[in-house]
Design an enzyme around this catalytic site. Structure first.
Site: not given
Length: 332
Positions: A202, A256, A282
């Protein structure tokens, strides 16, 4: 693999592109509704569907409305839903005790979903940012995000979610050692079948902004997350992190953000062969939606093309806010 190609005109590579039927026969990757995990946001209240302004088409829902969304997911053939809580500043504390409260929004939503549609897999988020007055994924002590005390709290959060009925635990915190601690605690508590889908690679990305609006973290966050999330300039580090999490007991791993990290998805899948997921985050979603609303792109085609890119990069599944739209399109 080194491709063998005859010289032109014996080889005309356009031959296999000449019709939909032929293109279908030679297509290497396919996108299916079974590839999708739908992230949803749950908040306090009843009968609430509240738009997230920076994420067109995405809602914060009260528990009863999350159950409606879960039934929709089942009807569409989406196999899993991921629950994220929205919390206001008045619900946040420095000790983050709400994170492992059995009756917090997320845990109530898990129980309600499993009661209504038990066949739907429920994934959770494990990190302190949605309960922390500082907006960070871990405890903040004298300006430092501390690791070991945070891991202890994350274990309590994990067990509360497992007790509520979660099928998949999603640690998104990026603390060292948390996978082993969670796996050990789950086994000891009799939750040996609860899976861990680790946010293993991440990055400290600028693509998360709209998500922080959706969970109420934007106003709370002080500083940045660079000391615990990955430097976007690094790729070899991602493989070390993935290997560590698999060795500690992760069943599946995630990269991510998604599209900016397709090279990492490919390397992870080729190196480890483990179930590999990506999160179309998002910011990616918001950019596609905003450009489509302006008429600058064909939103439907770009959505599908972006998701196919994950499959081409080796991903087994994708967390995406587009899940319901995609499932409807694939059912045509």
């Amino acid at each position: 693999m080194k491709p063998t190609v005859a010289p032109f005109p014996a080889a005309r590579l356009r031959r296999t592109r000449q019709s939909p039927a032929i293109r279908g026969l030679v297509r290497q990757n396919t996108l299916a509704k079974e590839d999708l995990i739908w992230p949803v946001f749950v908040r306090a209240g009843e009968g609430i569907e509240e738009p997230v302004p920076s994420m067109p088409g995405v809602m914060r829902r009260s528990v009863d409305k999350v159950v409606v969304a879960a039934r929709e997911a089942v009807d569409l053939g989406i196999p899993a839903i991921c629950v994220f809580p929205y919390t206001g500043l008045d619900e946040r504390t420095e000790d983050c005790a709400g994170a492992w409260d059995p009756d917090n929004h997320a845990n109530r939503a898990i129980r309600a979903i499993k009661a209504a549609v038990p066949e739907l897999a429920v994934m959770t988020d494990v990190a302190l940012d949605t309960y922390n007055i500082n907006g960070h994924d871990g405890f903040v002590v004298d300006g430092e995000i501390v690791n070991d005390a945070t891991v202890e709290a994350l274990v309590k959060m994990t067990l509360a979610q497992a007790e509520a009925g979660a099928d998949i635990i999603g640690p998104s915190d990026m603390m060292d050692g948390r996978i082993e601690a969670m796996r050990t605690a789950l086994e000891a508590a009799g939750h040996q079948n609860v899976m861990i889908l680790s946010y293993a690679a991440k990055y400290a990305s600028a693509f998360y902004g709209p998500f922080r609006d959706a969970v109420g973290a934007s106003a709370a966050l002080t500083g940045d997350k660079n000391t615990y999330q990955m430097d976007p300039a690094n790729s070899d580090e991602a493989l070390r992190l993935v290997e560590r999490d698999l060795r500690e007991g992760a069943d599946m791993v995630m990269v991510k953000p998604g599209l900016p990290s397709l090279d990492i998805c490919r390397r992870v899948k080729d190196t480890f062969g483990a179930p590999t997921f990506a999160y179309q985050v998002s910011g990616e979603y918001a950019m596609i939606q905003a450009a489509a609303q302006q008429g600058w792109i064909d939103g439907e085609r770009v959505m599908l093309e972006s998701l196919m890119a994950f499959k081409r990069a080796g991903c087994d599944g994708i967390l995406t806010y587009f899940a319901p739209q995609v499932a409807r399109l694939l059912a045509r």
